[in-house]
Structures are given as C-alpha cells and as structure tokens.
Design a protein around this motif. Sequence first.
Motif, mmCIF file in Angstrom:
data_model
loop_
_atom_site.group_PDB
_atom_site.id
_atom_site.type_symbol
_atom_site.label_atom_id
_atom_site.label_comp_id
_atom_site.label_asym_id
_atom_site.label_seq_id
_atom_site.Cartn_x
_atom_site.Cartn_y
_atom_site.Cartn_z
ATOM 1 N N TYR A 112 0.830 -1.198 0.000
ATOM 2 C CA TYR A 112 0.000 0.000 0.000
ATOM 3 C C TYR A 112 0.866 1.249 0.000
ATOM 4 O O TYR A 112 1.805 1.375 0.798
ATOM 5 C CB TYR A 112 -0.916 0.006 1.224
ATOM 6 C CG TYR A 112 -1.913 1.141 1.236
ATOM 7 C CD1 TYR A 112 -2.982 1.151 0.354
ATOM 8 C CD2 TYR A 112 -1.776 2.203 2.126
ATOM 9 C CE1 TYR A 112 -3.909 2.182 0.356
ATOM 10 C CE2 TYR A 112 -2.696 3.236 2.140
ATOM 11 C CZ TYR A 112 -3.753 3.223 1.253
ATOM 12 O OH TYR A 112 -4.657 4.247 1.255
ATOM 13 N N ALA A 113 0.554 2.181 -0.892
ATOM 14 C CA ALA A 113 1.251 3.465 -0.932
ATOM 15 C C ALA A 113 0.579 4.413 0.053
ATOM 16 O O ALA A 113 -0.553 4.848 -0.156
ATOM 17 C CB ALA A 113 1.203 4.044 -2.340
ATOM 18 N N ALA A 114 1.256 4.721 1.149
ATOM 19 C CA ALA A 114 0.638 5.440 2.260
ATOM 20 C C ALA A 114 0.722 6.954 2.143
ATOM 21 O O ALA A 114 0.240 7.668 3.010
ATOM 22 C CB ALA A 114 1.296 5.002 3.569
ATOM 23 N N ASP A 115 1.324 7.480 1.104
ATOM 24 C CA ASP A 115 1.505 8.930 1.000
ATOM 25 C C ASP A 115 0.173 9.641 0.768
ATOM 26 O O ASP A 115 -0.713 9.146 0.073
ATOM 27 C CB ASP A 115 2.447 9.259 -0.160
ATOM 28 C CG ASP A 115 3.853 8.746 0.094
ATOM 29 O OD1 ASP A 115 4.185 8.538 1.272
ATOM 30 O OD2 ASP A 115 4.592 8.549 -0.886
ATOM 31 N N GLY A 116 0.052 10.834 1.348
ATOM 32 C CA GLY A 116 -1.080 11.701 1.052
ATOM 33 C C GLY A 116 -2.401 11.258 1.637
ATOM 34 O O GLY A 116 -3.459 11.617 1.125
ATOM 35 N N THR A 117 -2.397 10.475 2.718
ATOM 36 C CA THR A 117 -3.639 10.050 3.345
ATOM 37 C C THR A 117 -3.786 10.712 4.707
ATOM 38 O O THR A 117 -2.855 11.319 5.231
ATOM 39 C CB THR A 117 -3.680 8.521 3.531
ATOM 40 O OG1 THR A 117 -2.784 8.168 4.593
ATOM 41 C CG2 THR A 117 -3.278 7.800 2.261
ATOM 42 N N SER A 118 -4.970 10.563 5.298
ATOM 43 C CA SER A 118 -5.234 11.123 6.625
ATOM 44 C C SER A 118 -4.964 10.113 7.729
ATOM 45 O O SER A 118 -5.337 10.331 8.876
ATOM 46 C CB SER A 118 -6.693 11.577 6.704
ATOM 47 O OG SER A 118 -7.563 10.478 6.461
ATOM 48 N N VAL A 119 -4.303 9.013 7.392
ATOM 49 C CA VAL A 119 -4.053 7.928 8.332
ATOM 50 C C VAL A 119 -2.606 7.982 8.804
ATOM 51 O O VAL A 119 -1.686 8.250 8.020
ATOM 52 C CB VAL A 119 -4.342 6.561 7.670
ATOM 53 C CG1 VAL A 119 -4.047 5.419 8.627
ATOM 54 C CG2 VAL A 119 -5.786 6.501 7.186
ATOM 55 N N VAL A 120 -2.388 7.733 10.107
ATOM 56 C CA VAL A 120 -1.040 7.666 10.657
ATOM 57 C C VAL A 120 -0.541 6.235 10.524
ATOM 58 O O VAL A 120 -1.003 5.330 11.236
ATOM 59 C CB VAL A 120 -1.019 8.112 12.130
ATOM 60 C CG1 VAL A 120 0.391 7.981 12.698
ATOM 61 C CG2 VAL A 120 -1.525 9.545 12.259
ATOM 62 N N PHE A 121 0.376 6.007 9.612
ATOM 63 C CA PHE A 121 0.924 4.681 9.376
ATOM 64 C C PHE A 121 2.219 4.501 10.164
ATOM 65 O O PHE A 121 2.830 5.485 10.603
ATOM 66 C CB PHE A 121 1.186 4.477 7.881
ATOM 67 C CG PHE A 121 -0.062 4.332 7.063
ATOM 68 C CD1 PHE A 121 -0.773 3.145 7.061
ATOM 69 C CD2 PHE A 121 -0.541 5.385 6.303
ATOM 70 C CE1 PHE A 121 -1.927 3.007 6.317
ATOM 71 C CE2 PHE A 121 -1.695 5.261 5.552
ATOM 72 C CZ PHE A 121 -2.396 4.064 5.564
ATOM 73 N N PRO A 122 2.668 3.264 10.339
ATOM 74 C CA PRO A 122 3.911 3.037 11.086
ATOM 75 C C PRO A 122 5.112 3.600 10.340
ATOM 76 O O PRO A 122 5.118 3.703 9.108
ATOM 77 C CB PRO A 122 3.975 1.506 11.187
ATOM 78 C CG PRO A 122 3.170 1.012 10.031
ATOM 79 C CD PRO A 122 2.068 2.007 9.858
ATOM 80 N N ALA A 123 6.141 3.957 11.106
ATOM 81 C CA ALA A 123 7.348 4.529 10.505
ATOM 82 C C ALA A 123 8.115 3.498 9.696
ATOM 83 O O ALA A 123 8.850 3.838 8.766
ATOM 84 C CB ALA A 123 8.237 5.119 11.597
#
Length: 355
Positions: A112-123
């Motif tokens: 999953y490409a996590a950029d530009g979302t409102s979700v805090v993903f793991p580092a």
Amino acid sequence: MAPAVVVVGAGVIGAAVTYHLARRGARVHCVDRADRPAAGTTEAGFATATAYRRFPKAYFELNQAGIAEHAALAGDSAPWWHRTGTVAWTDDESFAGYLAQLAEWGCPVERYAADGTSVVFPASGPVAFLPSEGWIDAVAFTRHLLDRAVAHGATLALNAEVTSVSGGVGLADGRRIEADVVVNAGGSAADEIGALAGARPFLGPPRRSLIAHLLVDGDPLSCILRAPEVSIRPDGPGRVVLRSDRVDRGLPPRSGTPDPEFVKDLLDRAARVVPSLGTATVRKASVVDARCARDELPSVGSLSAVPGYYEAVASAGVTLAPLFGKALAARIVDGEPDALVDVFTPDRFEAAETS
C-alpha cells in the motif's frame, strides 16, 4: 417433490439459506423470534467480508470463497456491497511472513502506498492492501435476500419462537410447520434450537466485542483499516465503525450498553490512527455477544445423529452467509456435496467425543 424446509433464524446466514433454497424450488419457511430480520449479531456486528487472519488454511479458503460469492451476488450495483479493500499493518515482526503466506495461498496482496492520506501509518514495516475485501450493509443485505426468497415462494414468520423441533417445528403460539428438514441458523441461540431437536451442544463461550458507530465530518476513510490497536471501516457518508481486539479483551462479562471508559479507550485508539476521528460523535455503541463452535470454526451441514437436521452457524457469518446458503441448498435439494464447506461438518464434534 421438492423438500419442505424450516430455517430457524432470520439473520444473514438464515436469510441466505432461505433464499438459495427457494431459488432451487424448496418449500421453505423462515422463522425468527425477533420482530425484524437481522435483529441480533447481524445488525450489531462489524460486518466485513474478509479472510484476514483466518486460520487454518481450510478456513481461510472458506472465507475467500465467501467473498467471491458476495461479489457474484452483488454484481456491479448492489447497494449493500462495498468492495473497498483492506489496508493492514501490525506491530508484530512476523507480519511480513504472514503476507508471504497469504500470497502463497492465492490471496491478492499489494503493497500500500501510504503517502497523502489522513491515516497515521507506522514509521517502518510493511503496509499491505487486500483489494478483494469489503464491508457489507448487513441489514440491507439480509432484507434483500429475504425479499427475494419470498418472491420465489418462501414464507417469513417473525415473533415466532420455536418450542419444538421434530418433523418440522412447533411455535409458541401453537402453530406447527411440518417439514422434511430443519436448518438451525440460530446464531448465539443455536444450542437452544439444537437441544429441541435432540442435538448435542456445540457452541463455545461468548466472544464479546465493543462496536462503536461514529458520525464524522466528511469521509475520512476510503477502505477498511486493520491496525494493531483498532479496526476501522467506512459505513457510508459521514459514518465509520470501530472495534478493537485489545479493548475487547478487557470487557466485563456482559453484553448491551458498554461502560463509558471502554468507549473512550476505543475512540482514543482510533484517533491515534485517524486523527480526524478525535472530533467524531458516537452515534451508537454496544457490546455484542458472538458465538461459534467450541473449536472457533463454523458448524455447517447435516448432523448424522439427528436425521433431517442441519446447522449453519459461524462467527464470520457476514462473510460466509452467501456461500453457506448456496452449499446447503445444493445439498438439501439435490444432494450435491461442497468440498470447501463439508470440511466443517457438525459430525466432527461427535467423532471427537467418541475417539
């Protein structure tokens, strides 16, 4: 002549069994002691179509087949089926190995490409996307199935408590419905129904889950989230639903209205993943008791010790309902086996007790 069948339970599994039986020409009656369809766990649960964290492999494959049946039933425009996919990550170092196992088992898994979302993903660590999964408007789905079943000639009786099971069912109001087959789709009440037929108890202890329905500004989610602390899914415009295994482990042994501190804990966990949920309003929160067989797997099929008696019970009922309905109808009307479903025969409990 087509068999006469009584389905006990108008939740999502009972509705699916009723629909598929009616489509195959059975004379089918669905009865439920509640005053509306889907009044129990179907209405109150998290309601996703998922195979995430389903073990062993046979159970994973069963859930994958359930997702495929949902997609086949829904087509392109069914309002109850929302194929959003699931985004998942954990704080467990074994997660990469689990994703490799999913791929080996034939499950579509994407990074999953996590950029530009409102979700805090793991580092660090993988974030996976399972594109075939989705969430279900379980009440609308159940009502649709029952409406279609009635259109095919089935009958539906609500406020109808079953008091006997033998050659059909007797009801508390004195009515009797004769039948060749009784299908126990009673969910958490399945042991009560089974006892009336002379079947042995098979359910495990209740598995309690706090489910919170929120009103939110905008639409902060486009897919289901499975984070270490909380699971979150969309629920239509301006709404989301929450649950958490970690919160559930601390719940007291009662269902119904939850204590406020547990609701706050659940909301705090959700806001750490989706910060905009920190200003959400709780529309409804309840502790739901779900029960499944004592080995935590479905019980579906005939019980050899009780002729004419079938069970259709699972904790993943929303995912599995359309598959169970199709398989049981094929078995009852035409004697057709189903290799995936037949693994979970109720007879396995009899074999375990005599071995």
